[in-house]
Design a protein around this motif. Structure first.
Motif: not given
Length: 492
Positions: A295-322
């Protein structure tokens, strides 16, 4: 704690002493029905969509080695999860007890299979799942602070342990608070899911389809590779049966349980297939396999310079699943303790909070232990091996009870071909890796599960006096420390 004080505390938990004194009905210190349809759907979606879709695509592709079979595996996993969940909807509306597979195995086969399930789940399946999700959260959450290199292992493990402590505390404090947290993180994770899906659709519209040409070329298809691909895909879908762990807390379970399943799991399946298609629009198979975080690789290639959104929301996703995993798994400990298959204090309810606090705390403590040696990929394989043994056994119980328990009221009845198909699928998933790629850890896992029989006969069946002498003072001390009481009616 004397009866007068207990009544007072129970009244406070239900809205104050005045309400307690005015009613002539008995007070119930028990789990409350506070989870509605929306919360039920969010519980399913929020628990399933976690770390899996951001970790498993690489492992699924590695096993089948081509884009076409990879996408078919993801769709097939969604179908299998939906069919399994429909069978569990019948079980959940027929036997309206919390605890997931535990009460169903108890009704179908008796206490020994139910005990082995609780033993394996409490000490292996559930805490290892909790640990895997929190370790994944820690990796994504710490990645932005270590650009260009992997975060230190000690940082990841400490952050994962901290997440477990916070989630355990939240779910021990309030059922409503746990539901609200789940709803928030579910909304947050759907944002990143939509970002990836919409980005993929835009790229497809722009003609980014070259990675889908010859999509079955060089495919590596064997019994072992397909089963291991299913293991990793089904890990991403794990959680499809989570509402069965909190049946006693669902509002109108006969309606909301099947509706939550019918809406939630197909929604997740569509999202997963579209997310994988999005990944392949921007990465070749080789590039995806070489990516440290897809997902981070995808964000770096598609969303740059807003690629930081991906790890942030992935963290939200995992903490919600936990959070969803903790919310539901704590109820399994609670039910096992209520049946006398674990320490009795684990079935007690917090007087002030009306939550199974001892069960949730126990579950969190075991999960923290699993973060210490945690190897995510290995844990996923053996987690899947163990969990599908009991999924298959539970669905076999559904088939058996169609003939042995005809008197049971079944508000939902699925065609018998569905549980037969899912049972046969679970047998394939369990046996295929062992036959094609036998490894000793599978044997160790099976021996550990059967090892629960030793504790069953010592502590549950024969109930040796020395064991009771140890457990009784422990129960009394923990009851006073945590301010918990048995789930029973308190009459005035």
């Amino acid at each position: 704690m004397d009866e007068e004080n207990l009544r007072k505390r129970t009244g406070e938990a239900n809205g104050g002493d005045e309400l307690s004194l005015q009613t002539s009905k008995p007070k119930t210190t028990n789990l409350q029905q506070e989870v509605g349809l929306i919360s039920g759907i969010c519980m399913i979606v929020g628990t399933i969509i976690g770390s899996g879709i951001f970790i498993s695509p690489k492992s699924v592709l590695a096993n089948v080695a081509a884009v076409g079979p990879c996408l078919i595996i993801w769709a097939a996993c969604g179908i299998l999860a939906t069919l399994g969940a429909l069978c569990f909807a019948e079980l959940g509306t027929t036997i309206t007890k919390s605890g997931g597979e535990y009460p169903y195995l108890m009704e179908a086969f008796g206490p020994i299979p139910a005990y082995l399930f609780s033993w394996t789940s409490l000490l292996v399946i559930k805490p290892s799942s909790f640990a895997i999700i929190c370790l994944s959260f820690a990796e994504y959450a710490s990645a932005p602070f270590y650009p260009g290199c992997d975060p230190p292992v000690v940082v990841i493990k400490c952050l994962a342990a901290s997440a477990i402590v916070v989630i355990t505390a939240v779910n021990s404090l309030s059922v409503k608070l746990g539901s609200y947290v789940q709803n928030f993180f579910t909304a947050a994770k759907m944002i990143i899911v939509l970002i990836i899906i919409v980005s993929g659709i835009v790229l497809l519209a722009q003609g980014k389809t070259e990675n889908f040409k010859n999509s079955f070329k060089d495919a590596k298809l064997s019994t072992g590779s397909i089963s291991l691909a299913f293991y990793n895909g089904l890990w991403a879908y794990d959680g499809w049966n989570q509402l069965n762990y909190i049946t006693e807390e669902l509002k109108n379970p006969y309606r909301n349980l099947p509706l939550s399943i019918i809406i939630g799991i197909p929604l997740v399946s569509v999202c997963y297939v579209l997310i994988n298609i999005s990944y392949f629009t921007i990465m070749t198979s080789t590039e995806l396999l070489q990516s440290q975080a897809v997902a981070v690789t995808f964000g770096d290639r598609v969303l740059y310079p807003a690629a930081w959104i991906v790890p942030l929301f992935v963290a939200f996703s995992t903490i919600g699943a936990a959070n969803g995993t903790c919310f539901t798994a704590g109820r399994l400990v609670y039910v096992a303790g209520r049946e006398g298959h674990m320490l009795k204090v684990l079935s007690y309810i917090s007087v002030k909070r009306l939550t199974p606090a001892p069960a949730i705390i126990f579950y969190g403590a075991i999960a923290i232990i699993y973060t210490i040696p945690g190897n995510i990929e290995t844990l996923i394989n053996y987690f899947s091996f163990a969990v599908w043994i009991f999924y298959g056994l539970t669905l076999l119980g559904l088939i058996v009870m169609r003939f042995t328990r005809k008197e049971l009221k079944r508000p939902i009845t699925v065609p018998i071909v569905i549980p037969v198909f899912v049972t046969l699928s679970s047998i394939f998933l369990v046996l295929a890796p062992i036959i094609s790629q036998p490894e000793l850890p599978y044997l160790y896992c099976a021996l550990f599960m059967l090892g629960g029989l030793i504790f069953y006969f010592l502590f549950v069946h024969f109930k040796f006096n020395w064991a009771q002498r140890i457990s009784k003072p422990t129960t009394m001390y923990l009851q006073m420390l945590l301010e918990v009481v048995p789930a029973e009616e308190i009459t005035e």
